[in-house]
Design an enzyme around this catalytic site. Structure first.
Site, PDB file in Angstrom:
ATOM      1  N   ASP A  55       0.811  -1.218   0.000  1.00  0.00           N
ATOM      2  CA  ASP A  55       0.000   0.000   0.000  1.00  0.00           C
ATOM      3  C   ASP A  55       0.849   1.275   0.000  1.00  0.00           C
ATOM      4  O   ASP A  55       1.863   1.358   0.696  1.00  0.00           O
ATOM      5  CB  ASP A  55      -0.898   0.028   1.240  1.00  0.00           C
ATOM      6  CG  ASP A  55      -1.951  -1.074   1.239  1.00  0.00           C
ATOM      7  OD1 ASP A  55      -1.711  -2.112   0.589  1.00  0.00           O
ATOM      8  OD2 ASP A  55      -3.002  -0.889   1.871  1.00  0.00           O
ATOM      9  N   HIS A  57      -1.089   4.625  -0.456  1.00  0.00           N
ATOM     10  CA  HIS A  57      -2.080   5.501   0.180  1.00  0.00           C
ATOM     11  C   HIS A  57      -1.729   6.980   0.120  1.00  0.00           C
ATOM     12  O   HIS A  57      -1.809   7.695   1.126  1.00  0.00           O
ATOM     13  CB  HIS A  57      -2.330   5.077   1.628  1.00  0.00           C
ATOM     14  CG  HIS A  57      -3.250   3.897   1.738  1.00  0.00           C
ATOM     15  ND1 HIS A  57      -4.529   3.908   1.230  1.00  0.00           N
ATOM     16  CD2 HIS A  57      -3.073   2.656   2.255  1.00  0.00           C
ATOM     17  CE1 HIS A  57      -5.099   2.739   1.441  1.00  0.00           C
ATOM     18  NE2 HIS A  57      -4.239   1.948   2.049  1.00  0.00           N
ATOM     19  N   ASP A  83      -3.910  -0.014  -3.683  1.00  0.00           N
ATOM     20  CA  ASP A  83      -4.087   0.999  -2.641  1.00  0.00           C
ATOM     21  C   ASP A  83      -3.084   2.137  -2.812  1.00  0.00           C
ATOM     22  O   ASP A  83      -2.328   2.478  -1.903  1.00  0.00           O
ATOM     23  CB  ASP A  83      -4.037   0.389  -1.228  1.00  0.00           C
ATOM     24  CG  ASP A  83      -5.378  -0.222  -0.835  1.00  0.00           C
ATOM     25  OD1 ASP A  83      -6.238  -0.406  -1.728  1.00  0.00           O
ATOM     26  OD2 ASP A  83      -5.573  -0.517   0.357  1.00  0.00           O
ATOM     27  N   ASN A 115      -8.337  -2.548  -2.909  1.00  0.00           N
ATOM     28  CA  ASN A 115      -9.742  -2.281  -2.592  1.00  0.00           C
ATOM     29  C   ASN A 115     -10.047  -0.786  -2.537  1.00  0.00           C
ATOM     30  O   ASN A 115     -11.203  -0.386  -2.632  1.00  0.00           O
ATOM     31  CB  ASN A 115     -10.143  -2.960  -1.274  1.00  0.00           C
ATOM     32  CG  ASN A 115      -9.374  -2.435  -0.082  1.00  0.00           C
ATOM     33  OD1 ASN A 115      -8.160  -2.295  -0.141  1.00  0.00           O
ATOM     34  ND2 ASN A 115     -10.079  -2.122   0.985  1.00  0.00           N
ATOM     35  N   HIS A 116      -9.011   0.042  -2.405  1.00  0.00           N
ATOM     36  CA  HIS A 116      -9.272   1.486  -2.423  1.00  0.00           C
ATOM     37  C   HIS A 116      -9.387   2.046  -3.839  1.00  0.00           C
ATOM     38  O   HIS A 116      -9.794   3.199  -4.001  1.00  0.00           O
ATOM     39  CB  HIS A 116      -8.196   2.234  -1.636  1.00  0.00           C
ATOM     40  CG  HIS A 116      -8.472   2.246  -0.164  1.00  0.00           C
ATOM     41  ND1 HIS A 116      -9.034   3.301   0.490  1.00  0.00           N
ATOM     42  CD2 HIS A 116      -8.302   1.287   0.769  1.00  0.00           C
ATOM     43  CE1 HIS A 116      -9.181   3.016   1.776  1.00  0.00           C
ATOM     44  NE2 HIS A 116      -8.734   1.795   1.967  1.00  0.00           N
ATOM     45  N   HIS A 253      -3.870  -8.035  -3.989  1.00  0.00           N
ATOM     46  CA  HIS A 253      -3.938  -7.035  -2.926  1.00  0.00           C
ATOM     47  C   HIS A 253      -4.374  -7.606  -1.582  1.00  0.00           C
ATOM     48  O   HIS A 253      -3.760  -7.375  -0.556  1.00  0.00           O
ATOM     49  CB  HIS A 253      -4.878  -5.891  -3.318  1.00  0.00           C
ATOM     50  CG  HIS A 253      -4.978  -4.851  -2.239  1.00  0.00           C
ATOM     51  ND1 HIS A 253      -3.950  -3.982  -1.958  1.00  0.00           N
ATOM     52  CD2 HIS A 253      -5.951  -4.582  -1.330  1.00  0.00           C
ATOM     53  CE1 HIS A 253      -4.294  -3.206  -0.935  1.00  0.00           C
ATOM     54  NE2 HIS A 253      -5.501  -3.548  -0.534  1.00  0.00           N
ATOM     55  N   HIS A 327      -2.523  -4.835   1.900  1.00  0.00           N
ATOM     56  CA  HIS A 327      -3.854  -4.675   2.495  1.00  0.00           C
ATOM     57  C   HIS A 327      -3.869  -4.476   4.006  1.00  0.00           C
ATOM     58  O   HIS A 327      -4.767  -3.829   4.529  1.00  0.00           O
ATOM     59  CB  HIS A 327      -4.713  -5.895   2.133  1.00  0.00           C
ATOM     60  CG  HIS A 327      -6.188  -5.712   2.349  1.00  0.00           C
ATOM     61  ND1 HIS A 327      -6.852  -4.548   2.066  1.00  0.00           N
ATOM     62  CD2 HIS A 327      -7.142  -6.567   2.801  1.00  0.00           C
ATOM     63  CE1 HIS A 327      -8.136  -4.702   2.338  1.00  0.00           C
ATOM     64  NE2 HIS A 327      -8.342  -5.908   2.791  1.00  0.00           N
TER      65      HIS A 327
END
Lengths: 460, 387
Positions: A55, A57, A83, A115-116, A253, A327
């Site tokens: 990730d 982010h 992500d 998932n983001h 992910h 994740h």
């Protein structure tokens, strides 16, 4: 008005400085990216060597630190496990930079979906608001979401070496010789800090001298000396050569799905859509490994929990030696579980400017079968693997390594039990050599680029 | 193989600086200069934390976590939707303290009760309790800095639903007849004391004791500190509690203390929290003294709450106190993806509750003295002693 080489390079330069590019250019890049991504299968094939990242982010400054530590594109071949956006202040710049690099160097960077990367999640967790704030309209968010729908769901890395070519890097100050295996052994795992210094080096379980390093490693639970062969399920031979009989590495992910028992079933999914609330595609992006038997309900409300038995059966059936996934925040940057059959890689240091964690990337080397020697990941110099910041817990070693990161119940004994279940011929594949570079957060206000002072929220 | 074309950005240090927490209303206008360490600036930062809490409360109410029709009356900033994990945390914190308070009020309901909320700020608990228990014999006190009490009075004055609650069973005066610039308010049920808590540290039994009108020395009382004493030096916090107990209450009065405070300063999350808040001029002196739940329990005991010293972190409270169906309702309000972070965050805050029965030497303990023991019998605490 297509975005050509020099325009694209200019856009990359601008994004590297953490400055957004004009809306029209975003649209163009997104269009190009979709053209590329549509050609990719749901599971992208990737050849080692490759550097696997978790990730991001929107922590742009830390993404730049990641590139500094892991090597730049296209020198290093990267695989990002999703992500890219949400939570951090620079989702837009981070994602667009990665996307531009994808368009510019399509064979040197692989992006898969997290998932983001979803319309619904980005409206809650910040990316939507960020686009609105930076462009005054939701157009850019919409272009990006259309790209999200085309991102692959997984990647399959082949050709990874079972043993690492040891670096000739110096040891980090707090590294004890007990946690460093001799370099003439088969090196299975090596951890380096941001300065490329060795924090730990661990020989494959079947090697003789491991039991010694294991006993000297204080952070480890004591383990019997003879668990090595069972732990790997390998032939038990230790011929010292650079073997290349490792299975493939599946990168995804989240994790596995009860609806997916073979990788081919992932290939059959229709991925070009918003992430559904349930079903195989949702599970791949949402599930988590857990210390349970079989499947469990996920407290996240999407995806499932899956236990060691699920991973081992899946890996065996699909001829995998390892699943790499992201994740979940892990404070040490990476976490191996279930006798090193699955690893979580987390690449957002001090997540949300609040969690105080370190980050990691995972480098898989190329097996030496073609040329007879292993090539380093980057420019070919001896320092091909450079590295990262102080590692929180560097105390693990030898053949007990996998148990340090795995469950207590599924140590060597659990594995033996499982190999009974699977039958003798159902031995697990020997995992690839794994080099983790661990790094800390970049100083937020020293980047010479727009930096929002982090305001992590607390209860006041 | 580092990437030489990626500049070492530390060399560009200082080209662009500043931009304090814009748009979010936290740390507004605080100077980021050397004098930031001065006490006045820190006091201002602490006073500012109240609007942060008010905003969090409004966010929770708007999303359906909490039922609180009064929250929006006090929030002066435009409401900012907080992250799901913060909403969850605010929900757990508020409902945990509500449970303790409500169990207290419901125990021997005919008995008069008193609550003293330290650093209450814009807290709405009094108004919500009035809705739940219109007939309760409740004397409520709030103590805060004059600037905070003045603005609270101003909000009460502007909102009929608020001032109607101040004098129950009486025709509402609309608006309250207050002199301009009033910072305090006194009534038989609700009292707002404009007072820097630190003034209590020098009070004694003598006439110099700071006046807290309508504080009944004989009524069973909860002292409530929701992120308040944690901004003070531990010795100061102790002196305040000590003074309250010794000066304002008869030794025979049952008194309890409920605190909500951060814990675990020494792990990576805790260290990051301390440094992040320091950059907003917020210090948490008690955090580095009372490191764990066990330290907090010992603290309660040494402050004089000798008949019960309990503590649980907020993660534990979410798991053990919140009924299953309520958990399901709350979990369905917002998609909460960040479970690891949530757990990390909630484990760094705790609720502690301790009490004294208040029967002096040789005195017979009455049923009234056991009000807290009876009220909180079923409130499970976290057993962390073996770890």
């Amino acid at each position: 008005m297509s975005i050509g080489g020099s325009d694209l390079d200019k856009a990359i330069q601008q994004l590297r400085a953490c400055r957004p590019i004009p809306e029209a250019q975003v649209r163009e890049v997104c269009y190009k990216a979709r053209e590329l991504l549509i050609e990719e299968g749901n599971v992208v094939g990737v050849d080692a060597p490759v550097t696997i990242c978790g990730d991001i982010h929107g922590q742009f400054h830390d993404l730049m630190e990641l590139f500094r530590v892991g090597g730049d594109v296209p020198d290093t071949n990267y695989l990002f496990m999703g992500d890219f956006v949400d939570r951090g202040f620079y989702s837009l710049e981070s994602f667009l930079l990665l996307l531009c690099l994808k368009v510019r160097y399509p064979d040197r960077i692989t992006l898969i979906r997290g998932n983001h990367e979803s319309r619904q999640i980005t409206t809650v967790y910040g990316f939507y608001d960020e686009c609105l704030r930076k462009y005054g309209s939701a157009n850019v968010w919409r272009y990006c979401c259309e790209v999200f729908d085309y991102l692959a769901l997984g990647a399959l890395v082949t050709g990874a070496a079972t043993a690492l070519e040891p670096t000739d890097s110096p040891y980090a100050a707090n590294t004890t010789t007990a946690s460093v295996a001799d370099i003439d052994q088969d090196i299975e795992v090596e951890t380096l800090n941001a300065d490329g210094e060795v924090l730990g080096r661990f020989a494959r379980a079947s090697s003789e001298s491991n039991s010694q390093s294991q006993q000297n490693s204080s952070a480890l639970p004591p383990a019997p000396d003879n668990v090595g062969a069972a732990g790997t399920g390998a032939s038990g031979s230790s011929n010292g050569s650079r073997r290349n009989d490792t299975g493939a590495v599946l990168c995804v992910h989240g994790g596995l799905s009860p609806l997916i028992d073979t990788i081919d079933k992932i290939r059959l999914l229709d991925r070009k859509q918003e992430v559904p609330h349930e079903g195989a595609m949702c599970d791949l992006l949402w599930s988590d490994p857990d210390e349970i038997d079989g499947w469990g309900l996920s407290p996240r409300g999407a995806g499932f929990l899956f236990g060691a038995d699920i991973v081992k059966v899946f890996n065996h059936r699909n001829d995998l030696s390892l699943i790499a996934r992201a994740h979940q925040l892990v404070m040490e940057g990476f976490k191996e579980m279930f006798d090193s059959t699955i690893v979580t890689v987390w690449s957002a240091p001090n997540y949300c400017y609040r969690c105080g964690n370190v980050a990691a990337i995972l480098e898989l080397g190329e097996d030496g079968s073609n040329a007879g020697y292993a090539r380093s990941n980057g420019d070919g110099s001896a320092a091909g693997f450079i590295g990262a910041g102080a590692l929180g817990t560097s105390g693990f070693g030898g053949n007990a390594y996998s148990q340090a990161f795995g469950s207590n119940t599924l140590g060597a004994n659990g594995n033996r039990r499982l190999s009974g279940v699977l039958g003798e011929q159902h031995r697990l594949r020997e995992g690839p050599g794994r080099r983790y570079r661990v790094f800390e957060a970049a100083p937020q206000d020293s980047r010479g680029m727009p930096a929002k002072k982090p305001v992590a929220e607390y209860f006041l | 193989m580092s990437a030489p074309n990626i500049p070492n950005l530390k060399t560009l240090l200082g080209t662009r600086r500043g931009g304090s927490g814009r748009g979010r209303g936290r740390g507004r206008g605080l100077p980021e200069s050397p004098q930031a360490s001065s006490e006045a600036v820190r006091d201002e930062a602490v006073r500012g934390t109240d609007q942060d809490a008010a905003g969090s409360r409004v966010s929770c109410v708007q999303l359906g976590y909490l039922h609180d029709p009064y929250a929006s009356c006090f929030a002066t900033q435009q409401s900012t939707r907080r992250l799901p994990l913060l909403n969850r945390g605010t929900y757990v914190r508020t409902s945990a303290i509500d449970s303790l308070v409500r169990k207290f009020i419901e125990t021997s309901p005919e008995q008069p009760k008193q609550i003293v909320s330290l650093g209450a700020g814009t807290d709405t608990r009094y108004f919500r309790l009035r809705d739940y228990y219109p007939d309760a014999k409740l004397i409520y006190h709030e103590i805060d800095f004059p600037t905070n009490t003045a603005s609270k009075l101003n909000s009460i004055n502007r909102h009929a639903p608020l001032h109607a609650k101040l004098i129950p069973n009486a025709p509402p005066t609309n608006p309250l007849s207050l002199p301009p610039g009033a910072t305090s308010y006194y009534s038989p049920t609700y009292n707002l004391h404009a007072l820097d808590l630190r003034n209590l540290t020098c009070a004694t039994f003598s006439s110099s004791a700071t006046n807290l009108p309508n504080l009944d020395p004989n009524v069973p009382t909860i002292l409530l500190s929701e992120m308040c004493l944690c901004y003070l030096e531990p010795t100061t916090a102790s002196l305040i509690i000590g003074t309250l107990l010794s000066t304002y209450f008869s030794p025979a009065t049952p008194v309890a203390l409920i605190m909500y405070e951060p814990i675990l300063p020494n792990d990576p999350f805790g260290r990051t929290m301390i440094s992040n808040l320091a950059s907003r001029n917020i210090r948490l002196p008690t955090l580095t003294t009372y490191l764990t739940l066990e330290h907090q329990r010992l603290r309660l005991d040494s402050e004089g709450f000798v008949d019960g010293c309990r503590a649980a972190d907020v993660n534990f409270i979410w798991k053990k106190w919140v009924p299953e169906e309520e958990k399901e309702r709350v979990a369905a309000l917002e998609m909460l993806d960040e479970l690891e972070e949530l757990e990390l965050l909630l484990k760094h805050y705790c609720v502690t509750w301790g009490w004294r029965n208040g029967s002096g030497e040789g005195t017979q303990e009455s049923a009234a003295n056991k009000v807290f023991k009876r009220a909180w019998e079923d409130m499970v605490e976290q057993d962390d002693r073996q770890t």
